[in-house]
Design a protein around this motif. Structure first.
Motif, PDB file in Angstrom:
ATOM      1  N   GLU A  53       0.821  -1.220   0.000  1.00  0.00           N
ATOM      2  CA  GLU A  53       0.000   0.000   0.000  1.00  0.00           C
ATOM      3  C   GLU A  53       0.853   1.266   0.000  1.00  0.00           C
ATOM      4  O   GLU A  53       0.402   2.329  -0.440  1.00  0.00           O
ATOM      5  N   LYS A  54       2.099   1.175   0.465  1.00  0.00           N
ATOM      6  CA  LYS A  54       2.974   2.347   0.470  1.00  0.00           C
ATOM      7  C   LYS A  54       3.645   2.580  -0.883  1.00  0.00           C
ATOM      8  O   LYS A  54       4.370   3.558  -1.051  1.00  0.00           O
ATOM      9  N   LEU A  55       3.396   1.675  -1.820  1.00  0.00           N
ATOM     10  CA  LEU A  55       3.923   1.834  -3.172  1.00  0.00           C
ATOM     11  C   LEU A  55       2.838   2.254  -4.159  1.00  0.00           C
ATOM     12  O   LEU A  55       3.117   2.439  -5.341  1.00  0.00           O
ATOM     13  N   GLU A  56       1.623   2.434  -3.678  1.00  0.00           N
ATOM     14  CA  GLU A  56       0.501   2.758  -4.552  1.00  0.00           C
ATOM     15  C   GLU A  56       0.614   4.176  -5.106  1.00  0.00           C
ATOM     16  O   GLU A  56       1.055   5.106  -4.409  1.00  0.00           O
ATOM     17  N   ILE A  57       0.194   4.356  -6.337  1.00  0.00           N
ATOM     18  CA  ILE A  57       0.108   5.678  -6.955  1.00  0.00           C
ATOM     19  C   ILE A  57      -1.215   5.781  -7.690  1.00  0.00           C
ATOM     20  O   ILE A  57      -1.841   4.779  -8.044  1.00  0.00           O
ATOM     21  N   GLY A  58      -1.658   7.014  -7.903  1.00  0.00           N
ATOM     22  CA  GLY A  58      -2.843   7.263  -8.716  1.00  0.00           C
ATOM     23  C   GLY A  58      -4.137   6.729  -8.141  1.00  0.00           C
ATOM     24  O   GLY A  58      -5.132   6.607  -8.850  1.00  0.00           O
ATOM     25  N   GLY A  59      -4.121   6.378  -6.842  1.00  0.00           N
ATOM     26  CA  GLY A  59      -5.333   5.849  -6.236  1.00  0.00           C
ATOM     27  C   GLY A  59      -5.681   4.437  -6.668  1.00  0.00           C
ATOM     28  O   GLY A  59      -6.785   3.947  -6.397  1.00  0.00           O
ATOM     29  N   VAL A  60      -4.754   3.751  -7.340  1.00  0.00           N
ATOM     30  CA  VAL A  60      -4.982   2.378  -7.790  1.00  0.00           C
ATOM     31  C   VAL A  60      -4.469   1.428  -6.707  1.00  0.00           C
ATOM     32  O   VAL A  60      -3.282   1.448  -6.377  1.00  0.00           O
ATOM     33  N   PRO A  61      -5.319   0.581  -6.128  1.00  0.00           N
ATOM     34  CA  PRO A  61      -4.876  -0.325  -5.058  1.00  0.00           C
ATOM     35  C   PRO A  61      -3.823  -1.317  -5.560  1.00  0.00           C
ATOM     36  O   PRO A  61      -3.921  -1.833  -6.674  1.00  0.00           O
ATOM     37  N   PHE A  62      -2.827  -1.557  -4.727  1.00  0.00           N
ATOM     38  CA  PHE A  62      -1.788  -2.542  -5.015  1.00  0.00           C
ATOM     39  C   PHE A  62      -2.119  -3.784  -4.181  1.00  0.00           C
ATOM     40  O   PHE A  62      -1.739  -3.890  -3.023  1.00  0.00           O
ATOM     41  N   LYS A  70       7.408  -8.331  -4.231  1.00  0.00           N
ATOM     42  CA  LYS A  70       8.667  -8.562  -4.917  1.00  0.00           C
ATOM     43  C   LYS A  70       8.720  -7.723  -6.192  1.00  0.00           C
ATOM     44  O   LYS A  70       7.730  -7.107  -6.594  1.00  0.00           O
ATOM     45  N   ARG A  71       9.891  -7.722  -6.795  1.00  0.00           N
ATOM     46  CA  ARG A  71      10.120  -6.939  -8.011  1.00  0.00           C
ATOM     47  C   ARG A  71       9.054  -7.230  -9.067  1.00  0.00           C
ATOM     48  O   ARG A  71       8.478  -6.307  -9.655  1.00  0.00           O
ATOM     49  N   GLN A  72       8.771  -8.514  -9.318  1.00  0.00           N
ATOM     50  CA  GLN A  72       7.819  -8.869 -10.363  1.00  0.00           C
ATOM     51  C   GLN A  72       6.419  -8.356 -10.038  1.00  0.00           C
ATOM     52  O   GLN A  72       5.686  -7.922 -10.938  1.00  0.00           O
ATOM     53  N   ASP A  73       6.034  -8.394  -8.765  1.00  0.00           N
ATOM     54  CA  ASP A  73       4.722  -7.877  -8.358  1.00  0.00           C
ATOM     55  C   ASP A  73       4.612  -6.387  -8.701  1.00  0.00           C
ATOM     56  O   ASP A  73       3.582  -5.921  -9.189  1.00  0.00           O
ATOM     57  N   ALA A  74       5.686  -5.654  -8.421  1.00  0.00           N
ATOM     58  CA  ALA A  74       5.675  -4.211  -8.682  1.00  0.00           C
ATOM     59  C   ALA A  74       5.620  -3.909 -10.174  1.00  0.00           C
ATOM     60  O   ALA A  74       4.910  -2.991 -10.603  1.00  0.00           O
ATOM     61  N   LEU A  75       6.346  -4.685 -10.977  1.00  0.00           N
ATOM     62  CA  LEU A  75       6.306  -4.463 -12.422  1.00  0.00           C
ATOM     63  C   LEU A  75       4.889  -4.642 -12.956  1.00  0.00           C
ATOM     64  O   LEU A  75       4.410  -3.838 -13.773  1.00  0.00           O
ATOM     65  N   VAL A  76       4.227  -5.694 -12.502  1.00  0.00           N
ATOM     66  CA  VAL A  76       2.850  -5.930 -12.935  1.00  0.00           C
ATOM     67  C   VAL A  76       1.948  -4.788 -12.497  1.00  0.00           C
ATOM     68  O   VAL A  76       1.114  -4.282 -13.277  1.00  0.00           O
ATOM     69  N   TYR A  77       2.111  -4.349 -11.247  1.00  0.00           N
ATOM     70  CA  TYR A  77       1.246  -3.286 -10.715  1.00  0.00           C
ATOM     71  C   TYR A  77       1.410  -1.991 -11.507  1.00  0.00           C
ATOM     72  O   TYR A  77       0.413  -1.372 -11.922  1.00  0.00           O
ATOM     73  N   TYR A  78       2.644  -1.547 -11.725  1.00  0.00           N
ATOM     74  CA  TYR A  78       2.837  -0.252 -12.385  1.00  0.00           C
ATOM     75  C   TYR A  78       2.442  -0.305 -13.861  1.00  0.00           C
ATOM     76  O   TYR A  78       1.974   0.699 -14.412  1.00  0.00           O
ATOM     77  N   ARG A  79       2.591  -1.452 -14.505  1.00  0.00           N
ATOM     78  CA  ARG A  79       2.063  -1.573 -15.876  1.00  0.00           C
ATOM     79  C   ARG A  79       0.550  -1.393 -15.873  1.00  0.00           C
ATOM     80  O   ARG A  79      -0.015  -0.709 -16.745  1.00  0.00           O
ATOM     81  N   GLU A  80      -0.108  -1.987 -14.898  1.00  0.00           N
ATOM     82  CA  GLU A  80      -1.558  -1.870 -14.809  1.00  0.00           C
ATOM     83  C   GLU A  80      -1.982  -0.430 -14.526  1.00  0.00           C
ATOM     84  O   GLU A  80      -2.993   0.048 -15.074  1.00  0.00           O
ATOM     85  N   VAL A  81      -1.230   0.280 -13.686  1.00  0.00           N
ATOM     86  CA  VAL A  81      -1.549   1.681 -13.404  1.00  0.00           C
ATOM     87  C   VAL A  81      -1.472   2.514 -14.673  1.00  0.00           C
ATOM     88  O   VAL A  81      -2.373   3.312 -14.973  1.00  0.00           O
ATOM     89  N   VAL A  82      -0.406   2.339 -15.444  1.00  0.00           N
ATOM     90  CA  VAL A  82      -0.248   3.102 -16.690  1.00  0.00           C
ATOM     91  C   VAL A  82      -1.380   2.790 -17.655  1.00  0.00           C
ATOM     92  O   VAL A  82      -1.932   3.693 -18.303  1.00  0.00           O
ATOM     93  N   ARG A  83      -1.753   1.516 -17.740  1.00  0.00           N
ATOM     94  CA  ARG A  83      -2.848   1.133 -18.635  1.00  0.00           C
ATOM     95  C   ARG A  83      -4.169   1.730 -18.166  1.00  0.00           C
ATOM     96  O   ARG A  83      -4.912   2.319 -18.956  1.00  0.00           O
ATOM     97  N   ARG A  84      -4.439   1.578 -16.875  1.00  0.00           N
ATOM     98  CA  ARG A  84      -5.739   2.018 -16.365  1.00  0.00           C
ATOM     99  C   ARG A  84      -5.875   3.539 -16.399  1.00  0.00           C
ATOM    100  O   ARG A  84      -6.956   4.068 -16.696  1.00  0.00           O
TER     101      ARG A  84
END
Length: 329
Positions: A53-62, A70-84
């Motif tokens: 939750e401390k890595l969340e941006i744009g109001g998109v839940p992580f 882990k690194r891979q979790d973050a990569l997936v999350y930030y790709r989803e943020v950019v898409r959404r």
């Protein structure tokens, strides 16, 4: 003309872009790699200090099954943020120059050998700290078997590997190298283990040292790297250790060349650029700072979890400046 161009598509740069979009400003992000390139460069199995939750941006839940992603979790999350959030990112472009023009700036970048120029009323520099390794300036540091970045341990199975450094990146690399079957020696200039080592990692590392699966050398000053060994001194006594490969995990420093070229004042001792902490605007009107670059050479002061809030300060400042009739009171 865009309202803003953000240079750097790390979490803090993306957060700034999203905050501006949410306030009705037009913005594009230029990135020399692809989104969150620095996180992509982390070791393959890296675990974050911070909870999701401390890595969340744009109001998109992580949403993550583990407390610390882990690194891979973050990569997936930030790709989803950019898409959404439909953030416009211009990947694989290296910015060459930020030049003032009437009413804004020309941002010139290079992509596949082609020069691209975009114009914006403002610029955000969110280039991170991972760009330049801290060099030891010793003979042999530029040899081809010496690395400043660690990805994973598998290629070094059965090899003699020396890790230089003693903080988290060094410890993480050593643990993974040993697990992959490398024979690892760590050389650290400190007298004892660094207090910055993650508390849940240190016991595992200490057990490897006690079991003599890893050789740990404190008070080590590196004198020279050759094709076959690393030569070092401990309290004046010279020694050498065999090294097929060397990882010099000596930390990183932000690349401030673009800042200086744009006219931003840099403190020579701290590396901190001149900026207003209430707006993140630099001493050059219209150019803002976001993320860990605001901390200069001390990358331990600003992380994703606090640097992500810079975007709101920047967006509010630009909203009042560019569209005052609709700005929040």
């Amino acid at each position: 003309m865009l309202d803003c161009i953000v240079i750097g598509a790390g979490p803090c740069g993306l957060s700034a872009a999203i905050e501006m979009q949410d306030r009705g400003l037009t913005v594009e992000v230029i990135e020399k790699g692809n989104i969150v390139e620095a996180i992509y460069q982390y070791p393959t199995h890296q675990t974050f200090f911070s909870s999701s939750e401390k890595l969340e941006i744009g109001g998109v839940p992580f949403i993550n099954k583990e407390l610390k992603p882990k690194r891979q979790d973050a990569l997936v999350y930030y790709r989803e943020v950019v898409r959404r959030k439909e953030v416009t990112v211009r990947p694989f472009e290296t910015v060459q120059e930020v030049a003032r023009i009437e009413g804004g700036f020309n941002v010139t970048s290079l992509r596949n050998g082609q020069v691209v120029t975009r114009t914006a009323k403002s610029v955000v520099l969110a280039t991170g700290y991972y760009g330049l390794p801290n060099l030891m300036n010793i003979p042999g540091e530029d040899l081809p078997h010496v690395f400043h970045y660690f990805k994973e341990g598998h290629p070094f199975y059965g090899q003699d590997v020396v890790v230089i450094g003693g903080k988290n990146s060094s410890v993480d690399a050593t643990i993974e190298l040993e697990k992959a079957g490398a024979r690892v020696t760590m050389l650290y200039r400190g007298e004892s283990y660094s207090p910055s080592i993650k508390p849940w990692v240190l016991p595992n590392f200490e057990s490897l040292v006690r079991a003599e699966k890893v050789t740990m050398v404190f008070d080590a000053t590196i004198d020279e790297i050759t094709n076959a060994e690393v030569r070092y001194s401990v309290r004046g006594e010279q020694s050498a250790v065999k090294a097929d490969f060397v990882f010099a995990m000596t930390g990183y420093t932000p690349d401030i060349g673009l800042f200086a070229d744009a006219g931003i004042e840099i403190d020579p001792e701290t590396g901190i650029p001149a900026f207003d902490e209430t707006t993140m605007e630099s001493n050059v009107p219209g150019i803002y700072i976001a993320g860990v670059v605001a901390a200069g050479y001390d990358a331990n002061k600003i992380f994703i979890e606090n640097g992500r809030f810079h975007g709101g300060l920047i967006a509010d400042s630009l909203k009042h400046r560019l569209k005052p009739e609709t700005a929040r009171p």
